[in-house]
Design a protein around this motif. Structure first.
Motif, short mmCIF file in Angstrom:
data_model
loop_
_atom_site.label_atom_id
_atom_site.label_comp_id
_atom_site.label_asym_id
_atom_site.label_seq_id
_atom_site.Cartn_x
_atom_site.Cartn_y
_atom_site.Cartn_z
N PHE A 192 0.90 -1.15 0.02
CA PHE A 192 -0.23 -0.03 -0.01
C PHE A 192 0.67 1.18 -0.13
O PHE A 192 1.86 1.38 0.85
N SER A 193 0.57 2.22 -1.10
CA SER A 193 1.43 3.18 -1.14
C SER A 193 0.41 4.43 -0.71
O SER A 193 -0.18 4.76 -1.69
N GLN B 187 -1.28 9.37 -18.77
CA GLN B 187 -2.67 9.22 -19.85
C GLN B 187 -2.94 7.67 -19.22
O GLN B 187 -4.34 7.38 -19.62
N VAL B 188 -2.33 6.66 -18.99
CA VAL B 188 -2.90 5.23 -19.03
C VAL B 188 -2.15 4.77 -17.85
O VAL B 188 -0.81 5.00 -17.46
N ILE B 189 -2.94 4.01 -17.14
CA ILE B 189 -2.39 3.43 -15.85
C ILE B 189 -2.44 1.91 -15.83
O ILE B 189 -3.51 1.35 -16.53
N ILE B 190 -1.31 0.99 -16.02
CA ILE B 190 -1.58 -0.35 -15.72
C ILE B 190 -1.23 -0.62 -14.41
O ILE B 190 -0.20 -0.49 -14.08
N LEU C 289 -5.03 -2.43 -3.13
CA LEU C 289 -5.24 -0.99 -2.52
C LEU C 289 -4.64 0.21 -3.27
O LEU C 289 -5.21 1.30 -3.49
N ASN C 290 -3.60 -0.30 -4.02
CA ASN C 290 -2.87 0.56 -4.86
C ASN C 290 -3.68 0.63 -6.23
O ASN C 290 -3.86 1.86 -7.00
N ALA C 291 -4.10 -0.39 -6.79
CA ALA C 291 -4.80 -0.38 -8.18
C ALA C 291 -6.08 0.34 -7.90
O ALA C 291 -6.56 0.94 -8.93
N GLY D 207 -5.13 3.94 -8.46
CA GLY D 207 -5.13 4.29 -10.00
C GLY D 207 -6.58 4.25 -10.81
O GLY D 207 -6.59 4.98 -11.41
N PHE D 208 -7.36 3.26 -10.43
CA PHE D 208 -8.54 3.14 -11.02
C PHE D 208 -9.35 4.34 -10.83
O PHE D 208 -9.94 5.14 -11.84
N VAL D 209 -9.51 5.17 -9.35
CA VAL D 209 -10.25 6.29 -8.99
C VAL D 209 -9.51 7.26 -10.02
O VAL D 209 -10.40 8.17 -10.44
N TYR D 210 -8.27 7.22 -9.79
CA TYR D 210 -7.66 8.55 -10.68
C TYR D 210 -8.31 8.49 -12.03
O TYR D 210 -8.38 9.30 -12.55
N ALA D 211 -8.05 7.13 -12.44
CA ALA D 211 -8.28 7.21 -14.11
C ALA D 211 -9.76 7.68 -14.41
O ALA D 211 -9.94 8.45 -15.47
#
Length: 317
Positions: free
Chosen positions: A3-4, A17-20, A28-30, A33-37
């Protein structure tokens, strides 16, 4: 699970522009990234094996399964380890066009560079001085790897052919001493525990005749194949279904000591079959399942979501 806590703010700062993102094991980190996207109109790619082929897996993640499935369905694209993973995501109702299979392999180019540093014939001769058939396992020594099944299967072979067969176990873990005691209890003196080996592990692959993965895992399969070894495996991370078939080994979801012993016996007694499987393993890695193809499929996933975005902007205009 890592967790970061400041990842979301870092994403806002960097504005990718793209989150993988790695899938459920990095949830927790994914999720950040999902919310940001979704908040900023960026693209999110879920990178996951899909589902471990274990009966108790759904029970373990039952409480968060709804969140994982929701993210999987809402992702702009999926990168998965295998055709089994692809089937899992399709069963969720995800459009096959959005699913990209990057079969889980090691850096095969790096493996070939390391192999080139060795005199293969010399190493093979060294390992075969006392035993004409060498079996190899490389990986952690823990419960999920089911190495006890391999040792019990080898014992059946050992009692049949004596010192002409040998088992080499490379790795470390909490079960090391227990496994050593099991070998002694089964009266097998030609089981060799080499401990963890990072640099120079190619020597063990080059000296072996067959690689066995009796439990969880996946990456070691492609490593073994890059060294020209047949593979006998059970259920791993799914990549085994793509990498191994009857031309270069055996995949047996119900692998036990009796079945494994029979598979090993068949290769020991049929040198023509053994050599055919060795050649096929190497050819599959060189021509089909390698790091170049792996990266290409990741690039395809990125191109898919970015071209989709460009198309959407054109339609709005």
């Amino acid at each position: 699970m890592p967790f970061s806590p400041f990842l979301f703010f870092k994403l806002i700062q960097e504005r990718p522009q793209v989150i993988i993102s790695e899938g459920a094991s990095n949830l927790l980190n994914a999720f950040q990234g999902f919310v940001y996207a979704k908040m900023f109109g960026k693209k999110f790619i879920w990178w996951s094996l899909g589902k471990l082929q274990l009966s108790d897996f759904d029970v373990k993640r039952k409480r968060i399964n709804f969140l994982i499935s929701w993210i999987e369905r809402k992702s702009d694209a999926i990168i998965t380890y295998s055709s089994i993973g692809k089937r899992y995501f399709q069963n969720l109702g995800i459009d096959p066009e959005k699913i990209f299979v990057a079969v889980n392999v090691v850096d095969t180019d790096l493996s070939f560079k390391k192999i080139a540093q060795y005199n293969k014939d010399e190493i093979y001769t060294e390992f075969h001085r006392n035993s004409t058939f060498n079996i190899l396992y490389v990986g952690a020594l823990d419960k999920g790897k089911r190495i006890d099944v391999l040792i019990r299967a080898f014992a059946l072979l050992c009692h049949r052919y004596g010192s002409d067969v040998a088992l080499h176990i490379v790795g470390k873990g909490e079960l090391m001493e227990e496994l050593k005691q099991l070998g002694k209890a089964l009266d097998c003196s030609n089981i060799y525990f080499h401990g963890q080996v990072i640099e120079g592990v190619s020597r063990f692959f080059l000296g072996a005749d067959v690689f066995v993965l009796p439990g969880l895992g996946g990456l070691a399969i492609s490593e073994a194949m890059a060294h020209g070894l047949p593979v006998i495996a059970s259920i791993g991370d799914g990549c085994e279904a793509d990498l191994v078939d009857e031309t270069n080994g055996v995949i047996d979801p119900n692998l036990n000591e009796d079945n494994l012993s029979k598979y090993l016996d068949a290769l020991y007694t049929d040198n023509v079959l053994l050599n055919k499987m060795k050649n096929t393993s190497l050819r599959k890695i060189r021509e089909q399942y390698n790091i170049g193809e792996y990266l290409l499929n990741i690039q395809r996933a990125i191109s898919y979501v970015t071209s989709k975005k460009d198309k959407s902007l054109t339609e709005k205009a």
